[in-house]
Design a protein around this motif. Structure first.
Motif, PDB file in Angstrom:
ATOM      1  N   ASP A 188       0.716  -1.368   0.074  1.00 48.41           N
ATOM      2  CA  ASP A 188       0.002  -0.079   0.156  1.00 48.41           C
ATOM      3  C   ASP A 188       0.782   1.192   0.171  1.00 48.41           C
ATOM      4  O   ASP A 188       0.306   2.395  -0.110  1.00 48.41           O
ATOM      5  CB  ASP A 188      -0.927  -0.123   1.184  1.00 48.41           C
ATOM      6  CG  ASP A 188      -0.101  -0.069   2.461  1.00 48.41           C
ATOM      7  OD1 ASP A 188       0.987  -0.146   2.479  1.00 48.41           O
ATOM      8  OD2 ASP A 188      -0.846   0.199   3.655  1.00 48.41           O
ATOM      9  N   LYS A 189       2.119   1.255   0.287  1.00 49.31           N
ATOM     10  CA  LYS A 189       3.154   2.223   0.081  1.00 49.31           C
ATOM     11  C   LYS A 189       3.569   2.615  -1.363  1.00 49.31           C
ATOM     12  O   LYS A 189       4.010   3.661  -1.735  1.00 49.31           O
ATOM     13  CB  LYS A 189       4.313   2.168   0.749  1.00 49.31           C
ATOM     14  CG  LYS A 189       3.960   2.181   2.324  1.00 49.31           C
ATOM     15  CD  LYS A 189       5.214   1.951   3.266  1.00 49.31           C
ATOM     16  CE  LYS A 189       5.061   2.495   4.590  1.00 49.31           C
ATOM     17  NZ  LYS A 189       6.392   2.671   5.391  1.00 49.31           N
ATOM     18  N   LEU A 190       3.345   1.343  -2.432  1.00 47.43           N
ATOM     19  CA  LEU A 190       3.952   1.686  -3.650  1.00 47.43           C
ATOM     20  C   LEU A 190       3.149   2.748  -4.430  1.00 47.43           C
ATOM     21  O   LEU A 190       2.019   3.050  -4.430  1.00 47.43           O
ATOM     22  CB  LEU A 190       3.717   0.301  -4.344  1.00 47.43           C
ATOM     23  CG  LEU A 190       4.357  -1.052  -3.780  1.00 47.43           C
ATOM     24  CD1 LEU A 190       3.938  -2.137  -4.474  1.00 47.43           C
ATOM     25  CD2 LEU A 190       5.838  -0.641  -3.803  1.00 47.43           C
ATOM     26  N   TRP A 191       4.086   3.086  -5.487  1.00 47.37           N
ATOM     27  CA  TRP A 191       3.522   4.435  -6.266  1.00 47.37           C
ATOM     28  C   TRP A 191       3.380   3.784  -7.801  1.00 47.37           C
ATOM     29  O   TRP A 191       4.123   2.848  -8.312  1.00 47.37           O
ATOM     30  CB  TRP A 191       4.518   5.561  -6.100  1.00 47.37           C
ATOM     31  CG  TRP A 191       4.058   6.790  -6.673  1.00 47.37           C
ATOM     32  CD1 TRP A 191       2.968   7.206  -6.019  1.00 47.37           C
ATOM     33  CD2 TRP A 191       4.835   7.880  -7.323  1.00 47.37           C
ATOM     34  NE1 TRP A 191       2.874   8.501  -6.514  1.00 47.37           N
ATOM     35  CE2 TRP A 191       4.164   8.975  -7.235  1.00 47.37           C
ATOM     36  CE3 TRP A 191       6.231   7.846  -8.035  1.00 47.37           C
ATOM     37  CZ2 TRP A 191       4.473  10.060  -8.023  1.00 47.37           C
ATOM     38  CZ3 TRP A 191       6.645   8.923  -8.695  1.00 47.37           C
ATOM     39  CH2 TRP A 191       5.597  10.060  -8.515  1.00 47.37           C
ATOM     40  N   PRO A 192       2.452   4.160  -8.464  1.00 47.84           N
ATOM     41  CA  PRO A 192       2.080   3.782  -9.978  1.00 47.84           C
ATOM     42  C   PRO A 192       3.281   3.861 -10.786  1.00 47.84           C
ATOM     43  O   PRO A 192       4.221   4.711 -10.803  1.00 47.84           O
ATOM     44  CB  PRO A 192       1.137   4.636 -10.239  1.00 47.84           C
ATOM     45  CG  PRO A 192       0.476   5.227  -9.444  1.00 47.84           C
ATOM     46  CD  PRO A 192       1.390   5.408  -8.159  1.00 47.84           C
ATOM     47  N   ALA A 193       3.600   2.736 -11.559  1.00 49.94           N
ATOM     48  CA  ALA A 193       4.485   2.790 -12.421  1.00 49.94           C
ATOM     49  C   ALA A 193       4.821   3.936 -13.426  1.00 49.94           C
ATOM     50  O   ALA A 193       5.959   4.372 -13.765  1.00 49.94           O
ATOM     51  CB  ALA A 193       4.657   1.443 -13.175  1.00 49.94           C
ATOM     52  N   GLU A 194       3.563   4.279 -14.013  1.00 48.74           N
ATOM     53  CA  GLU A 194       3.593   5.523 -15.013  1.00 48.74           C
ATOM     54  C   GLU A 194       4.017   6.908 -14.229  1.00 48.74           C
ATOM     55  O   GLU A 194       4.443   7.579 -14.910  1.00 48.74           O
ATOM     56  CB  GLU A 194       2.088   5.758 -15.591  1.00 48.74           C
ATOM     57  CG  GLU A 194       1.126   6.014 -14.511  1.00 48.74           C
ATOM     58  CD  GLU A 194       0.307   4.584 -14.098  1.00 48.74           C
ATOM     59  OE1 GLU A 194      -0.790   4.839 -13.432  1.00 48.74           O
ATOM     60  OE2 GLU A 194       0.984   3.329 -14.025  1.00 48.74           O
ATOM     61  N   ASP A 195       3.746   6.954 -13.081  1.00 49.89           N
ATOM     62  CA  ASP A 195       4.195   8.124 -12.224  1.00 49.89           C
ATOM     63  C   ASP A 195       5.649   7.939 -12.169  1.00 49.89           C
ATOM     64  O   ASP A 195       6.604   8.874 -12.247  1.00 49.89           O
ATOM     65  CB  ASP A 195       3.698   8.316 -10.927  1.00 49.89           C
ATOM     66  CG  ASP A 195       2.262   8.600 -10.798  1.00 49.89           C
ATOM     67  OD1 ASP A 195       1.830   9.382 -11.852  1.00 49.89           O
ATOM     68  OD2 ASP A 195       1.474   8.206 -10.076  1.00 49.89           O
ATOM     69  N   TRP A 196       6.309   6.905 -11.959  1.00 51.66           N
ATOM     70  CA  TRP A 196       7.886   6.773 -11.953  1.00 51.66           C
ATOM     71  C   TRP A 196       8.413   7.118 -13.144  1.00 51.66           C
ATOM     72  O   TRP A 196       9.340   7.681 -13.326  1.00 51.66           O
ATOM     73  CB  TRP A 196       8.166   5.142 -11.504  1.00 51.66           C
ATOM     74  CG  TRP A 196       8.232   4.848  -9.964  1.00 51.66           C
ATOM     75  CD1 TRP A 196       7.226   4.101  -9.281  1.00 51.66           C
ATOM     76  CD2 TRP A 196       8.667   5.605  -8.937  1.00 51.66           C
ATOM     77  NE1 TRP A 196       7.460   4.225  -7.750  1.00 51.66           N
ATOM     78  CE2 TRP A 196       8.457   5.067  -7.578  1.00 51.66           C
ATOM     79  CE3 TRP A 196       9.786   6.625  -8.883  1.00 51.66           C
ATOM     80  CZ2 TRP A 196       8.951   5.607  -6.369  1.00 51.66           C
ATOM     81  CZ3 TRP A 196      10.412   7.185  -7.665  1.00 51.66           C
ATOM     82  CH2 TRP A 196       9.887   6.540  -6.425  1.00 51.66           C
ATOM     83  N   GLN A 197       7.664   6.501 -13.994  1.00 49.95           N
ATOM     84  CA  GLN A 197       8.220   6.864 -15.587  1.00 49.95           C
ATOM     85  C   GLN A 197       8.642   8.375 -15.842  1.00 49.95           C
ATOM     86  O   GLN A 197       9.494   8.774 -16.429  1.00 49.95           O
ATOM     87  CB  GLN A 197       7.289   6.070 -16.701  1.00 49.95           C
ATOM     88  CG  GLN A 197       7.215   4.608 -16.637  1.00 49.95           C
ATOM     89  CD  GLN A 197       8.773   3.991 -16.613  1.00 49.95           C
ATOM     90  OE1 GLN A 197       9.544   4.625 -17.181  1.00 49.95           O
ATOM     91  NE2 GLN A 197       9.043   2.846 -16.117  1.00 49.95           N
ATOM     92  N   ARG A 198       7.386   9.100 -15.355  1.00 48.97           N
ATOM     93  CA  ARG A 198       7.466  10.785 -15.734  1.00 48.97           C
ATOM     94  C   ARG A 198       8.619  11.341 -14.875  1.00 48.97           C
ATOM     95  O   ARG A 198       9.390  12.168 -15.179  1.00 48.97           O
ATOM     96  CB  ARG A 198       6.231  11.292 -15.191  1.00 48.97           C
ATOM     97  CG  ARG A 198       5.148  11.062 -16.200  1.00 48.97           C
ATOM     98  CD  ARG A 198       3.851  11.728 -15.759  1.00 48.97           C
ATOM     99  NE  ARG A 198       3.955  13.237 -15.990  1.00 48.97           N
ATOM    100  CZ  ARG A 198       3.202  14.155 -15.593  1.00 48.97           C
ATOM    101  NH1 ARG A 198       1.996  13.716 -15.092  1.00 48.97           N
ATOM    102  NH2 ARG A 198       3.408  15.255 -15.618  1.00 48.97           N
ATOM    103  N   VAL A 199       8.934  10.510 -13.514  1.00 56.44           N
ATOM    104  CA  VAL A 199      10.041  11.059 -12.740  1.00 56.44           C
ATOM    105  C   VAL A 199      11.151  10.834 -13.474  1.00 56.44           C
ATOM    106  O   VAL A 199      12.253  11.526 -13.225  1.00 56.44           O
ATOM    107  CB  VAL A 199       9.784  10.527 -11.327  1.00 56.44           C
ATOM    108  CG1 VAL A 199      11.085  10.827 -10.456  1.00 56.44           C
ATOM    109  CG2 VAL A 199       8.380  11.326 -10.668  1.00 56.44           C
ATOM    110  N   PHE A 200      11.206   9.393 -13.735  1.00 52.70           N
ATOM    111  CA  PHE A 200      12.699   9.042 -14.523  1.00 52.70           C
ATOM    112  C   PHE A 200      13.123   9.915 -15.742  1.00 52.70           C
ATOM    113  O   PHE A 200      14.218  10.226 -15.839  1.00 52.70           O
ATOM    114  CB  PHE A 200      12.565   7.546 -14.835  1.00 52.70           C
ATOM    115  CG  PHE A 200      12.666   6.551 -13.884  1.00 52.70           C
ATOM    116  CD1 PHE A 200      12.860   7.005 -12.454  1.00 52.70           C
ATOM    117  CD2 PHE A 200      12.034   5.306 -13.871  1.00 52.70           C
ATOM    118  CE1 PHE A 200      12.601   6.097 -11.368  1.00 52.70           C
ATOM    119  CE2 PHE A 200      11.975   4.428 -12.807  1.00 52.70           C
ATOM    120  CZ  PHE A 200      12.289   4.773 -11.676  1.00 52.70           C
TER     121      PHE A 200
END
Length: 317
Positions: A188-200
């Motif tokens: 429940d702490k994880l963040w969506p992969a698509e958000d990580w991609q934007r940050v990357f």
């Protein structure tokens, strides 16, 4: 005359990091303080890094509770009881205020200090202290721990928190890399992969290499999937805490979920962005000498745009 002090705070990683400024305060205000610290074996390196800590006494609650009555566990508990029973401290300060920490406090010799009934997370713990202190509960953990130490030893908290981690940061060469912690102990702490991609995309657009941390094979698989197809991106091998601290000290920024390593990054004075989704930053915000941002709230994760805006501010863009 030496003042012998025993600190009781066994876990977790982030909580031990939050304790370090209080050790700096004690060392600055208590002449000839000799500080021992009881800590969980998995995290015992953290207190050992502080120059004011004389000895770290290891406990293994997390391992013992799985086999509490096994012969090995009984031997280890007996050895701990013998070690604590042979020592006398001027002050025994329980900075955890849980029944599992009281179990340790009761094996010690010295004036026992802790939180009072209204301040303790587990109020029953307060019944076992000789001196009880009232510290406001809903305030950042670092402030709360510094206040408890100050009340115990009779001084006033002054100045910004000093984590005592200069051995990692003095003379270090900061590299053009972003350290990323996309994993957590709970889903429940994880963040969506698509958000990580934007940050990357944002980090790599600033010319930064991506270095992802992972603690086990499942986390490594998730991290590898997140950076698939990206150049200048790697999942770091599993390392000990000291090696991870070295990586954090060399990174020019750290972005991570609410985890102990994210708090360690802030304590090391690195610009750090924390993403909160299953916990509130009210009590455990990131705090350090460089820019920090504690984004999100329990049940409401920040969006990628907010994280990218914090990255821009952290890097002075």
């Amino acid at each position: 005359m030496t003042t012998r002090i025993l600190i009781v705070r066994t876990s977790s990683l982030g909580d031990l990091v939050h304790m370090l400024p209080a050790m700096s305060d004690i060392a600055a205000h208590v002449p000839d303080a000799c500080i021992d610290w009881i800590a969980e074996e998995s995290f015992a390196e953290i207190p050992s890094w502080h120059p004011a800590v004389h000895e770290v006494i290891r406990v293994a609650h997390r391992r013992w509770r799985k086999h509490w009555w096994s012969a090995q566990t009984r031997r280890e508990r007996a050895a701990l009881r013998e070690l604590l029973g042979a020592r006398r401290y001027d002050v025994v300060l329980d900075m955890q205020a849980l029944m599992k920490s009281v179990w340790l406090v009761r094996q010690t010799h010295g004036v026992r200090h802790g939180l009072d009934w209204q301040s303790a997370r587990e109020p029953l713990a307060s019944l076992f202290y000789d001196v009880k202190h009232r510290i406001e509960f809903w305030q950042p953990a670092i402030i709360r721990q510094r206040a408890l130490a100050a009340a115990t030893f009779g001084y006033e908290v002054q100045g910004a928190p000093d984590f005592g981690l200069q051995a990692f940061t003095d003379h270090v060469t900061v590299e053009p890399a972003a350290l990323v912690m996309p994993s957590a102990s709970r889903d429940d702490k994880l963040w969506p992969a698509e958000d990580w991609q934007r940050v990357f995309d944002d980090l790599q657009g600033r010319g930064l290499a991506l270095r992802l941390l992972a603690g086990n094979e499942a986390e490594r698989a998730r991290a590898r999937e997140l950076i698939q197809g990206r150049d200048q991106a790697q999942v770091l091998p599993r390392m000990g805490l000291r090696e991870v601290a070295g990586e954090l000290a060399r990174a020019c920024i750290m972005v991570g979920l609410d985890s102990g390593l994210t708090h360690l990054s802030a304590g090391l004075g690195r610009p750090t962005i924390g993403i909160y989704r299953a916990s509130t930053p009210v009590r455990t915000p990131l705090q350090g000498s460089a820019y920090t941002a504690s984004l999100g709230e329990r049940g409401q994760a920040p969006d990628a745009q907010s994280v990218c805006a914090a990255i821009a501010q952290a890097l002075g863009a």
